[in-house]
Write an enzyme that holds these catalytic residues in place. Structure first.
Site, short mmCIF file in Angstrom:
data_model
loop_
_atom_site.label_atom_id
_atom_site.label_comp_id
_atom_site.label_asym_id
_atom_site.label_seq_id
_atom_site.Cartn_x
_atom_site.Cartn_y
_atom_site.Cartn_z
N GLU A 1 0.80 -1.22 0.00
CA GLU A 1 0.00 0.00 0.00
C GLU A 1 0.84 1.29 0.00
OE1 GLU A 1 -3.26 2.22 2.88
OE2 GLU A 1 -2.83 0.12 3.24
N LYS B 1 -2.97 -2.19 -2.77
CA LYS B 1 -3.98 -1.31 -2.20
C LYS B 1 -3.59 0.15 -2.51
CE LYS B 1 -6.47 -0.52 2.09
NZ LYS B 1 -6.53 -0.83 3.52
#
Length: 192
Positions: free
Chosen positions: A19, A61
């Site tokens: 992420e 993500k």
């Protein structure tokens, strides 16, 4: 650090969620976001490869490619989808099984419409969502901390989750949205 974390997760039998988020802070346009996003993801995948991370065993993500929160020129869902998919195709190997987008301060409605637009045609990855604020805003406002509102808040959460479920299939229709779904959730200088 992020690539090493991913390698350690995989060595322990876990699926890492990678992420590196590009924040909405600023007045930059969507082209500037695209350039920064591509640079970040080029570096991310270089270091993942350097650490022998198995791409088939990660989930990404990222944030979507959008203009900065203070940019006067807003973009429609088709444009956000086109830019985001362009960046993904340029930087993310098709071996990666799933892209789970952050809402990144977008309104619930905006995040859902953008996700839906990305799923209007097949992608080499499963393109879905991992929203927090874009699932919770209407729910929390409906609940407002009152026991009497729990059932209505649960219904709001089920509707929001259902809308995003439809969007990850490219089948979302924005009928019956609560007014709060269109409220922006960007917080300048947000700290995790």
């Amino acid at each position: 650090g992020l690539a090493r974390y991913a390698a350690i997760c995989q060595s322990e039998g876990l699926v890492p969620i990678v992420e590196p988020e590009v924040l909405l802070d600023g007045e930059h346009d969507i082209d500037s976001t695209l350039a920064v996003w591509q640079d970040i993801w080029a570096e991310t995948f270089k270091y993942l490869a350097d650490n022998s991370v198995f791409f088939e065993g990660i989930l990404l993500k990222p944030s979507m490619v959008t203009p900065g929160a203070d940019c006067p020129k807003r973009e429609d869902p088709a444009t956000v989808a086109a830019y985001t998919l362009k960046a993904l195709r340029r930087r993310v190997p098709p071996a990666v099984p799933g892209i789970m987008f952050l809402s990144g301060g977008q309104s619930e409605l905006e995040a859902t419409l953008n996700l839906n637009a990305m799923n209007q045609a097949p992608n080499p990855w499963h393109v879905s969502f991992s929203y927090a604020r874009a699932l919770q805003n209407t729910t929390l406002k409906t609940w407002a901390g009152a026991a009497d509102n729990v059932e209505a808040a649960q219904a709001a959460l089920i509707q929001r989750a259902g809308n995003n479920s439809a969007a990850q299939l490219g089948k979302y229709v924005p009928d019956g949205e609560a007014a709060t779904a269109a409220e922006g959730m960007y917080e300048k200088g947000y700290k995790y």
